[in-house]
Design an enzyme around this catalytic site. Structure first.
Site, PDB file in Angstrom:
ATOM      1  N   PRO A  91      40.925  92.015 -63.345  1.00 27.99           N
ATOM      2  CA  PRO A  91      41.155  92.442 -64.854  1.00 27.99           C
ATOM      3  C   PRO A  91      41.718  91.250 -65.910  1.00 27.99           C
ATOM      4  CG  PRO A  91      42.725  93.298 -62.908  1.00 27.99           C
ATOM      5  CD  PRO A  91      41.932  92.305 -62.397  1.00 27.99           C
ATOM      6  N   GLU A 118      47.058  91.705 -53.814  1.00 28.13           N
ATOM      7  CA  GLU A 118      47.729  91.222 -54.917  1.00 28.13           C
ATOM      8  C   GLU A 118      47.049  90.642 -55.940  1.00 28.13           C
ATOM      9  OE1 GLU A 118      50.682  91.268 -57.978  1.00 28.13           O
ATOM     10  OE2 GLU A 118      50.572  92.505 -56.012  1.00 28.13           O
ATOM     11  N   ARG A 156      19.034  98.211 -63.509  1.00 31.55           N
ATOM     12  CA  ARG A 156      18.414  98.906 -64.469  1.00 31.55           C
ATOM     13  C   ARG A 156      17.421  98.132 -65.652  1.00 31.55           C
ATOM     14  NH1 ARG A 156      20.184 100.637 -69.499  1.00 31.55           N
ATOM     15  NH2 ARG A 156      19.221 102.601 -68.946  1.00 31.55           N
ATOM     16  N   ASP A 171      18.855 101.858 -75.696  1.00 34.06           N
ATOM     17  CA  ASP A 171      20.049 102.039 -75.572  1.00 34.06           C
ATOM     18  C   ASP A 171      21.161 101.685 -76.137  1.00 34.06           C
ATOM     19  OD1 ASP A 171      18.896 103.217 -72.958  1.00 34.06           O
ATOM     20  OD2 ASP A 171      19.558 101.608 -71.591  1.00 34.06           O
TER      21      ASP A 171
END
Length: 247
Positions: A91, A118, A156, A171
């Site tokens: 994160p 953790e 991709r 895209d």
């Protein structure tokens, strides 16, 4: 061929993802080779533990450096790769973007580290990892789902993976803007009709419609993207026309 190694404590999570759809076809075309490794196998203690209590106390367990350092060293040697990109999913990392996907697609060897518990021993970040990536401002149980997202978005983009090489070039986010709407048959579905321009056969008008709709969709949904994109004079003119429709 790109080599993708994945270090995880739950290799079974990747079976369905890597064995399906575009990711599977990419491997069949020899555009990429996947190698999913349980880094518990590299633990140097008799209990095969990979985590320990944090120094200074606190909740949770922390992944130890030894198994991950040794796993990366082994994979680098096997691939005969001097400088792989070693990617930590966490994160605290850089927020993932299409630009990052395009950057990683140019590499020959990617190693993904998927943690649990953790957190990681800080020396993994400081001395081993080349990239820290976050797929959003939220916390997952582990890095596996994040790795799947990044791998899918990178693979991709590899040459010959998609049937139409122009597919990914238009895209959303590849151009810096959101993609225009798409329609297919029937032209009239329960009274909901395809825009006349798309049925006209006039390729110039169709391309102009798509450009305007790209600008319209970006204006309504992600106006912040305009801060990062330099529009052509023609795009600027179309954008002004779109804005007038909403005044």
């Amino acid at each position: 061929m790109m080599q993708i190694d994945i270090l995880t404590l739950f290799p079974e999570m990747f079976t369905g993802v890597l064995g399906s759809s575009i990711l599977s076809k990419a491997a069949e075309k020899s555009a990429v080779q996947y190698n999913v490794v349980n880094f518990r196998e590299f633990s140097d203690n008799k209990h095969s533990s990979v985590d320990d209590y944090p120094y200074g106390g606190g909740a949770g367990m922390v992944l130890k450096p030894q198994p991950i350092f040794d796993a990366v060293a082994s994979l680098t040697e096997q691939a005969n790769s001097s400088r792989p990109r070693i990617i930590l999913l966490c994160p605290q990392g850089e927020r993932y973007s299409q630009r990052k996907a395009e950057e990683l697609a140019g590499e020959e060897h990617l190693i993904f580290i998927c943690g649990h518990y953790e957190g990681y021993d800080e020396r993994i970040r400081e001395y081993l990892v080349t990239d820290e990536i976050s797929i959003g401002d939220y916390v997952l149980t582990g890095g596996e789902l994040g790795a799947m997202v990044v791998i899918d978005s990178v693979v991709r983009l590899l040459p010959e993976v998609l049937g139409n090489q122009e597919s990914h070039m238009k895209d959303s986010f590849s151009t810096g803007l959101l993609e225009h709407p798409h329609y297919t048959r029937p032209a009239d579905f329960r009274g909901m009709k395809v825009p006349d321009t798309l049925l006209s056969g006039n390729h110039k008008l169709i391309e102009e419609w798509r450009n305007k709709e790209t600008l319209r969709r970006t204006l309504l949904r992600r106006p912040d993207l305009f801060e990062k994109v330099e529009l052509t004079p023609e795009q600027q003119k179309w954008l002004e026309e779109v804005k007038k429709e909403y005044k």
